[in-house]
Scaffold this motif. Sequence first.
Motif, PDB file in Angstrom:
ATOM      1  N   GLU A  46       0.007  14.793  11.887  1.00 13.75           N
ATOM      2  CA  GLU A  46       0.109  13.566  12.249  1.00 13.75           C
ATOM      3  C   GLU A  46       0.593  12.422  11.270  1.00 13.75           C
ATOM      4  O   GLU A  46      -0.270  12.717   9.998  1.00 13.75           O
ATOM      5  N   ARG A  47       1.224  11.328  11.258  1.00 15.52           N
ATOM      6  CA  ARG A  47       1.559  10.404  10.239  1.00 15.52           C
ATOM      7  C   ARG A  47       0.430   9.749   9.550  1.00 15.52           C
ATOM      8  O   ARG A  47       0.153   9.450   8.561  1.00 15.52           O
ATOM      9  N   GLU A  48      -0.834   9.647  10.631  1.00 14.88           N
ATOM     10  CA  GLU A  48      -1.882   8.816   9.799  1.00 14.88           C
ATOM     11  C   GLU A  48      -2.603   9.873   8.873  1.00 14.88           C
ATOM     12  O   GLU A  48      -3.034   9.509   7.994  1.00 14.88           O
ATOM     13  N   VAL A  49      -2.657  11.056   9.130  1.00 20.00           N
ATOM     14  CA  VAL A  49      -3.229  12.158   8.078  1.00 20.00           C
ATOM     15  C   VAL A  49      -2.378  11.802   6.938  1.00 20.00           C
ATOM     16  O   VAL A  49      -3.248  11.794   5.749  1.00 20.00           O
ATOM     17  N   ILE A  50      -1.275  11.903   7.063  1.00 26.31           N
ATOM     18  CA  ILE A  50      -0.596  12.057   5.503  1.00 26.31           C
ATOM     19  C   ILE A  50      -0.735  10.559   4.860  1.00 26.31           C
ATOM     20  O   ILE A  50      -0.860  10.371   3.645  1.00 26.31           O
ATOM     21  N   GLU A  51      -0.956   9.649   5.604  1.00 28.37           N
ATOM     22  CA  GLU A  51      -1.123   8.215   5.274  1.00 28.37           C
ATOM     23  C   GLU A  51      -2.287   8.208   4.369  1.00 28.37           C
ATOM     24  O   GLU A  51      -2.585   7.447   3.250  1.00 28.37           O
ATOM     25  N   LYS A  52      -3.373   8.817   5.150  1.00 22.64           N
ATOM     26  CA  LYS A  52      -4.929   8.863   4.588  1.00 22.64           C
ATOM     27  C   LYS A  52      -4.865   9.578   3.265  1.00 22.64           C
ATOM     28  O   LYS A  52      -5.474   8.874   2.225  1.00 22.64           O
ATOM     29  N   ILE A  53      -4.048  10.681   3.252  1.00 24.53           N
ATOM     30  CA  ILE A  53      -4.085  11.359   1.912  1.00 24.53           C
ATOM     31  C   ILE A  53      -3.379  10.619   0.801  1.00 24.53           C
ATOM     32  O   ILE A  53      -3.856  10.594  -0.434  1.00 24.53           O
ATOM     33  N   ALA A  54      -2.307   9.911   1.170  1.00 27.04           N
ATOM     34  CA  ALA A  54      -1.471   9.372   0.156  1.00 27.04           C
ATOM     35  C   ALA A  54      -2.284   8.066  -0.145  1.00 27.04           C
ATOM     36  O   ALA A  54      -2.249   7.871  -1.598  1.00 27.04           O
ATOM     37  N   ALA A  55      -2.982   7.206   0.756  1.00 29.53           N
ATOM     38  CA  ALA A  55      -3.574   6.272   0.277  1.00 29.53           C
ATOM     39  C   ALA A  55      -4.767   6.427  -0.670  1.00 29.53           C
ATOM     40  O   ALA A  55      -5.066   5.774  -1.654  1.00 29.53           O
ATOM     41  N   SER A  56      -5.283   7.742  -0.363  1.00 29.95           N
ATOM     42  CA  SER A  56      -6.795   8.181  -1.389  1.00 29.95           C
ATOM     43  C   SER A  56      -5.959   8.390  -2.814  1.00 29.95           C
ATOM     44  O   SER A  56      -6.687   7.857  -3.806  1.00 29.95           O
ATOM     45  N   ALA A  57      -4.930   9.066  -2.904  1.00 31.38           N
ATOM     46  CA  ALA A  57      -4.197   9.411  -4.092  1.00 31.38           C
ATOM     47  C   ALA A  57      -3.873   8.235  -4.757  1.00 31.38           C
ATOM     48  O   ALA A  57      -4.035   7.944  -6.008  1.00 31.38           O
TER      49      ALA A  57
END
Length: 154
Positions: A46-57
């Motif tokens: 899901e888009r939200e999963v990728i966004e969480k990973i990227a935001a954390s990084a």
Amino acid sequence: MSDEAEFHADRTQEFYLPAVVPAVPPQHGGAEVIEVAAYRGDTKFEREVIEKIAASAAKSVPGVAELGGDVARFFNSVLDKIGLDKVGDATRGVWAKVDGTDVEITVILVINAGEVVSDVTANVRHEVIEAVERYGLHVSDCTVKVDDIRLPEA
């Protein structure tokens, strides 16, 4: 015991073993790991999963003050004041487009004053791509936008 349940050396015994097809390991890592198992099902992010990973990084990079544009930060400050300070924080400032295993990411951030913009954005891009690709995806584009600079408190 019935005659059929007993072992008889003069009769042919039949038993069935389930056929197991071992997965062929990929020659190298990355998105191919998902493709190897494709015949057994699909893996979707899901888009939200990728966004969480990227935001954390992105948040982990020195020089990044916070994520999000002016409007997102305004709404976040309102939510903070009414006690909902964690709502939307996980993905704020990051937008992702997912197409199978290909991902396009946009990161909007605020940097600290005195930082070299090109260094901070290059580090953000590197960390985001590395973090997302650890999950077997391929980042085809990672755009980093600097929305503001945080000045030191006087």
